[in-house]
Design a protein around this motif. Structure first.
Motif: not given
Length: 250
Positions: A80-91, A124-134
């Motif tokens: 889950s941590l690795m996927i969160m990092v991947v999502i951040l790098l994409i988003m 940044q707020l939009a990125i936070s929403i997507i991370v929490i949503n995932s």
């Protein structure tokens, strides 16, 4: 609302027994964490850093408080941590490029008379929403795949690491179909009112595809789906590494 919540609590305790108290406690911590995230961002804290910290807390509670097997919990948490990092790098680059953050034209009536100078970075707020949503769907997928793989390994201790890796993809493919449908249904359920408004305003198809609210929902669904797909190889690889190290020690 209160009666519905009480019904939820009663049914949870009837089904899970005393373990239901642990689940309720973990749910309460996660709700408090999300509220704390909103307050901290509103008070001027960096949205991305705060989201990463709160996300780790949510993952710890969601995984370690709900999974009895420590090996399963550890693997699911790392994935889950690795996927969160991947999502951040994409988003981070994608959100700035798409410009889907903030309010859209459909929000003009509600926002009229209010100041939009909130002092918050909307990208940044939009990125936070997507991370929490995932987080929920990713942790759930990782736990399901890891649990299935660990059960296979326990029942068939003679499996080679490569066979375990292949079994991980086999288990993951079965879970992916369900999770992808879940994300798709959530997308349509959350955008039904928006599509009714768009239809009544007579939007063209190209205008729908470029509408900020529609783009934001599509981005959220696609990024969550990509995260779920990446969960399969990463989880399988981590279990493969553990099995390979065990073989070398033996």
């Amino acid at each position: 609302m209160l009666y519905l919540f009480l019904t939820f609590v009663v049914l949870l305790l009837l089904v899970t027994g005393t373990r239901g108290f642990t689940l309720l406690f973990g749910l309460g911590i996660n709700v408090f964490s999300i509220i704390a995230l909103l307050i901290l961002i509103a008070d001027g804290f960096n949205a991305l850093i705060t989201t990463c910290i709160i996300s780790i807390i949510i993952l710890v509670v969601a995984i370690y408080m709900n999974v009895d097997n420590p090996n399963t919990a550890s693997t699911a948490f790392k994935t889950s941590l690795m996927i969160m990092v991947v999502i951040l790098l994409i988003m981070i680059p994608l959100e700035y490029w798409a410009s889907a953050q903030g309010m859209a034209a459909e929000n003009q009536d509600e926002l009229e008379g209010f100041s939009l100078a909130a002092g918050i970075s909307y990208p940044q707020l939009a990125i936070s929403i997507i991370v929490i949503n995932s987080l929920g769907v990713i942790s759930e997928t990782s736990v399901a795949i890891t649990s299935g793989l660990n059960e296979i390994v326990e029942n068939k201790p003679t499996l080679t690491p490569s066979e375990i890796f292949d079994d991980g993809f086999s288990v993951g493919n079965k879970i992916l179909n369900t999770q992808t449908n879940t994300l798709l249904f959530n997308f349509f359920a959350s955008t039904f009112p928006l599509f009714f408004v768009i239809h009544s305003l007579g939007y063209k198809f190209t205008e729908v595809l470029n509408d900020k609210l529609v783009v934001a929902e599509i981005l959220t669904t696609l990024i969550c789906t990509i995260g779920v797909i990446w969960t399969v190889p990463i989880t399988s690889y981590l279990v493969y590494i553990k099995a390979n190290n065990k073989v070398k020690k033996n």
